[in-house]
Design a protein around this motif. Sequence first.
Motif, PDB file in Angstrom:
ATOM      1  N   LEU A 110      -5.805   7.550   7.536  1.00  0.00           N
ATOM      2  CA  LEU A 110      -7.320   6.669   8.371  1.00  0.00           C
ATOM      3  C   LEU A 110      -6.507   5.484   9.103  1.00  0.00           C
ATOM      4  O   LEU A 110      -5.992   4.688   8.797  1.00  0.00           O
ATOM      5  CB  LEU A 110      -8.116   5.982   6.684  1.00  0.00           C
ATOM      6  N   LYS A 111      -8.088   6.031   9.968  1.00  0.00           N
ATOM      7  CA  LYS A 111      -7.969   4.936  11.435  1.00  0.00           C
ATOM      8  C   LYS A 111      -9.114   4.182  10.150  1.00  0.00           C
ATOM      9  O   LYS A 111     -10.410   4.519  10.628  1.00  0.00           O
ATOM     10  CB  LYS A 111      -8.057   5.821  12.423  1.00  0.00           C
ATOM     11  N   VAL A 112      -9.409   2.498  10.952  1.00  0.00           N
ATOM     12  CA  VAL A 112      -9.968   1.676  10.866  1.00  0.00           C
ATOM     13  C   VAL A 112     -10.907   1.425  12.458  1.00  0.00           C
ATOM     14  O   VAL A 112     -10.611   1.807  13.414  1.00  0.00           O
ATOM     15  CB  VAL A 112      -9.671   0.697  10.059  1.00  0.00           C
ATOM     16  N   ASN A 113     -11.972   1.341  12.451  1.00  0.00           N
ATOM     17  CA  ASN A 113     -13.043   0.676  12.885  1.00  0.00           C
ATOM     18  C   ASN A 113     -12.627  -0.027  13.855  1.00  0.00           C
ATOM     19  O   ASN A 113     -11.225  -1.205  14.088  1.00  0.00           O
ATOM     20  CB  ASN A 113     -13.909  -0.278  13.165  1.00  0.00           C
ATOM     21  N   ARG A 172      -2.498  -2.632  -0.863  1.00  0.00           N
ATOM     22  CA  ARG A 172      -2.729  -1.423  -1.069  1.00  0.00           C
ATOM     23  C   ARG A 172      -3.871  -1.329  -2.585  1.00  0.00           C
ATOM     24  O   ARG A 172      -4.200  -0.081  -3.042  1.00  0.00           O
ATOM     25  CB  ARG A 172      -1.134  -0.888  -1.621  1.00  0.00           C
ATOM     26  N   GLU A 173      -3.369  -1.604  -3.420  1.00  0.00           N
ATOM     27  CA  GLU A 173      -3.896  -2.280  -4.690  1.00  0.00           C
ATOM     28  C   GLU A 173      -4.789  -2.347  -4.264  1.00  0.00           C
ATOM     29  O   GLU A 173      -6.336  -1.254  -4.980  1.00  0.00           O
ATOM     30  CB  GLU A 173      -3.199  -3.511  -5.526  1.00  0.00           C
ATOM     31  N   GLU A 177     -12.238 -11.999  15.344  1.00  0.00           N
ATOM     32  CA  GLU A 177     -11.555 -11.794  16.652  1.00  0.00           C
ATOM     33  C   GLU A 177     -11.333 -10.545  17.033  1.00  0.00           C
ATOM     34  O   GLU A 177     -11.647  -9.539  17.781  1.00  0.00           O
ATOM     35  CB  GLU A 177     -10.703 -12.441  17.611  1.00  0.00           C
ATOM     36  N   SER A 178     -10.375  -9.963  15.529  1.00  0.00           N
ATOM     37  CA  SER A 178     -10.127  -8.668  15.656  1.00  0.00           C
ATOM     38  C   SER A 178      -9.691  -8.480  14.093  1.00  0.00           C
ATOM     39  O   SER A 178      -9.561  -8.970  13.007  1.00  0.00           O
ATOM     40  CB  SER A 178      -7.875  -8.963  16.631  1.00  0.00           C
ATOM     41  N   VAL A 179      -9.468  -6.742  13.930  1.00  0.00           N
ATOM     42  CA  VAL A 179      -9.606  -6.537  12.089  1.00  0.00           C
ATOM     43  C   VAL A 179      -7.717  -6.759  12.068  1.00  0.00           C
ATOM     44  O   VAL A 179      -6.719  -7.194  12.989  1.00  0.00           O
ATOM     45  CB  VAL A 179      -9.304  -5.085  12.305  1.00  0.00           C
ATOM     46  N   ASP A 180      -7.549  -7.489  11.110  1.00  0.00           N
ATOM     47  CA  ASP A 180      -6.390  -7.803  10.528  1.00  0.00           C
ATOM     48  C   ASP A 180      -5.464  -6.434  10.525  1.00  0.00           C
ATOM     49  O   ASP A 180      -6.300  -5.380  10.099  1.00  0.00           O
ATOM     50  CB  ASP A 180      -6.462  -7.603   8.706  1.00  0.00           C
ATOM     51  N   LEU A 181      -3.842  -6.390  10.871  1.00  0.00           N
ATOM     52  CA  LEU A 181      -3.606  -5.759  11.079  1.00  0.00           C
ATOM     53  C   LEU A 181      -2.472  -4.814   9.667  1.00  0.00           C
ATOM     54  O   LEU A 181      -2.508  -3.966  10.050  1.00  0.00           O
ATOM     55  CB  LEU A 181      -2.177  -6.253  12.275  1.00  0.00           C
ATOM     56  N   ARG A 182      -2.677  -6.144   9.031  1.00  0.00           N
ATOM     57  CA  ARG A 182      -1.746  -5.015   7.583  1.00  0.00           C
ATOM     58  C   ARG A 182      -2.956  -4.296   6.980  1.00  0.00           C
ATOM     59  O   ARG A 182      -2.577  -3.637   6.014  1.00  0.00           O
ATOM     60  CB  ARG A 182      -1.192  -5.973   6.103  1.00  0.00           C
ATOM     61  N   ALA A 183      -4.403  -4.685   6.903  1.00  0.00           N
ATOM     62  CA  ALA A 183      -4.940  -3.789   6.724  1.00  0.00           C
ATOM     63  C   ALA A 183      -5.132  -2.346   7.750  1.00  0.00           C
ATOM     64  O   ALA A 183      -4.920  -1.260   7.167  1.00  0.00           O
ATOM     65  CB  ALA A 183      -6.783  -4.178   7.012  1.00  0.00           C
ATOM     66  N   ILE A 184      -4.953  -1.949   9.208  1.00  0.00           N
ATOM     67  CA  ILE A 184      -4.464  -1.306   9.303  1.00  0.00           C
ATOM     68  C   ILE A 184      -3.657  -0.786   8.997  1.00  0.00           C
ATOM     69  O   ILE A 184      -3.602   0.762   9.091  1.00  0.00           O
ATOM     70  CB  ILE A 184      -4.088  -1.593  10.638  1.00  0.00           C
ATOM     71  N   ALA A 185      -2.788  -1.211   9.103  1.00  0.00           N
ATOM     72  CA  ALA A 185      -1.171  -0.452   8.228  1.00  0.00           C
ATOM     73  C   ALA A 185      -1.009   0.771   7.894  1.00  0.00           C
ATOM     74  O   ALA A 185      -0.951   0.838   6.930  1.00  0.00           O
ATOM     75  CB  ALA A 185      -0.364  -1.773   8.160  1.00  0.00           C
ATOM     76  N   VAL A 186      -1.837   0.017   6.332  1.00  0.00           N
ATOM     77  CA  VAL A 186      -1.872   0.425   4.849  1.00  0.00           C
ATOM     78  C   VAL A 186      -2.806   1.186   5.357  1.00  0.00           C
ATOM     79  O   VAL A 186      -2.814   3.093   4.289  1.00  0.00           O
ATOM     80  CB  VAL A 186      -2.622  -0.133   3.689  1.00  0.00           C
ATOM     81  N   MET A 187      -4.033   1.728   5.338  1.00  0.00           N
ATOM     82  CA  MET A 187      -4.952   2.451   5.924  1.00  0.00           C
ATOM     83  C   MET A 187      -4.342   4.249   6.860  1.00  0.00           C
ATOM     84  O   MET A 187      -4.245   4.908   6.759  1.00  0.00           O
ATOM     85  CB  MET A 187      -6.191   2.556   6.383  1.00  0.00           C
ATOM     86  N   LYS A 188      -3.733   2.705   7.789  1.00  0.00           N
ATOM     87  CA  LYS A 188      -2.392   4.419   8.087  1.00  0.00           C
ATOM     88  C   LYS A 188      -1.669   4.909   7.762  1.00  0.00           C
ATOM     89  O   LYS A 188      -1.942   5.803   8.081  1.00  0.00           O
ATOM     90  CB  LYS A 188      -1.880   3.381   9.340  1.00  0.00           C
ATOM     91  N   ILE A 246     -12.491   4.569   4.261  1.00  0.00           N
ATOM     92  CA  ILE A 246     -12.558   5.583   2.972  1.00  0.00           C
ATOM     93  C   ILE A 246     -14.057   6.726   2.901  1.00  0.00           C
ATOM     94  O   ILE A 246     -14.242   7.365   2.726  1.00  0.00           O
ATOM     95  CB  ILE A 246     -12.061   4.852   1.510  1.00  0.00           C
ATOM     96  N   PHE A 247     -14.797   5.021   2.953  1.00  0.00           N
ATOM     97  CA  PHE A 247     -16.313   6.439   2.639  1.00  0.00           C
ATOM     98  C   PHE A 247     -16.577   7.707   3.520  1.00  0.00           C
ATOM     99  O   PHE A 247     -17.088   8.759   2.968  1.00  0.00           O
ATOM    100  CB  PHE A 247     -17.536   5.362   3.274  1.00  0.00           C
ATOM    101  N   ASN A 248     -16.002   6.733   4.712  1.00  0.00           N
ATOM    102  CA  ASN A 248     -16.668   7.744   6.312  1.00  0.00           C
ATOM    103  C   ASN A 248     -15.781   9.075   6.191  1.00  0.00           C
ATOM    104  O   ASN A 248     -15.771  10.435   6.176  1.00  0.00           O
ATOM    105  CB  ASN A 248     -16.428   7.298   7.832  1.00  0.00           C
TER     106      ASN A 248
END
Length: 372
Positions: free
Chosen positions: A309-312, A353-354, A294-305, A274-276
């Motif tokens: 927005l793409k997460v690291n 989302r919240e 080990e990996s990024v939370d898949l649900r975090a990736i989904a809500v950003m998508k 979000i910042f970037n």
Amino acid sequence: MKIAHISDLHFGEELVREKVEKAVRQINEAEPDLVVITGDLSCWGIHSEMRDAYETLIDLKPEVVAVPGNHDARNIGHEFFELYFGDTKKHYKNDVISLIAADSTQPDLDDGYIGYEQREWIRNKTKKNKFNILALHHHIVPVPKTGRERNVLIDAGEMVELITTSGITAVLAGHRHMPYSIRLMRTHIIHAGTLGSFKVLGMPDQNYNIIEIENETLILKLKFVDFGEVEVGKFAIKTETPESIDIYHRIAKPKRVLFVSKANDCRTQMAEAIFNKISPNNMLALSAGLEPAESVDLRAIAVMKELDLKVNGKPRKISKEMLRDFDVIIEFDELGLGEYWDVRKPTTMEEYREVRREIWGRVEELVKRLLY
């Protein structure tokens, strides 16, 4: 403290010898503490011209500090300059002033240039408890009534910033054969005309400056060799950096933000993305964790998508260098490393989302805070 400031003598084919010889006698009678010569002692930088200048100016009784001009840098003039007048850059100081004499010349070129290393040398030679004076040949700002503008320092912008942020009281320069002074922020830029050349611009006679510093005041006098002198003005000396410079620096300075949590797999990843997305181009955020997952939370990736927005791609491990190099550290777990944001860990898609909305609002406020 009294300084005689002379420039552009042009020993050689342009020289009006009687003017220089008479000025030497006048300067000795005035008994200044120091004579500063801001370049162009010669026309072509050749040995005979430098020797002639040396043998004429050796009659000056005060101490002399000289820097070369573009004419002195022609051919191998710097070698003859150093033979007779010492190093091309010098530092002189007494109980009142710190005089930083810089070399703005380039071999066989008329353009002036100071360069990064010499700028840092100038900055390091300024003294907080003295009046700092910079002497150089080329002009930092354009000089009126000298025809088409040319040969301002290539790095004039950097020099303007240096003198206004380093507490430099005055800049002494020459080059254009036209005496002129202007106050730039709180620095007095003082140009000398020609003392020895027949190429006198805009003035009735060859000339030089007399500068007196006393009781927080700079007094500038323009001395004509054959037609007396004029007091140009008395100026209060103020060396504090103008507030406007600090404001510009603060706005322009790149800012780096680090978002930290234990795992760096969800909230910090969302904050980084979000910042970037919403910050200006002179800001950058990264995220890291003490014990990265080990990996990024898949649900975090989904809500950003959902917001394109793409997460690291992979959680990072925090390092000591990160803690040292970032301007702001935001932590999502209480780790004692920076500013704490109390944002809960989401468990359902609606909570993700919240949390995304909450982080977005906090990031917007952070960007506004960092802007100014």
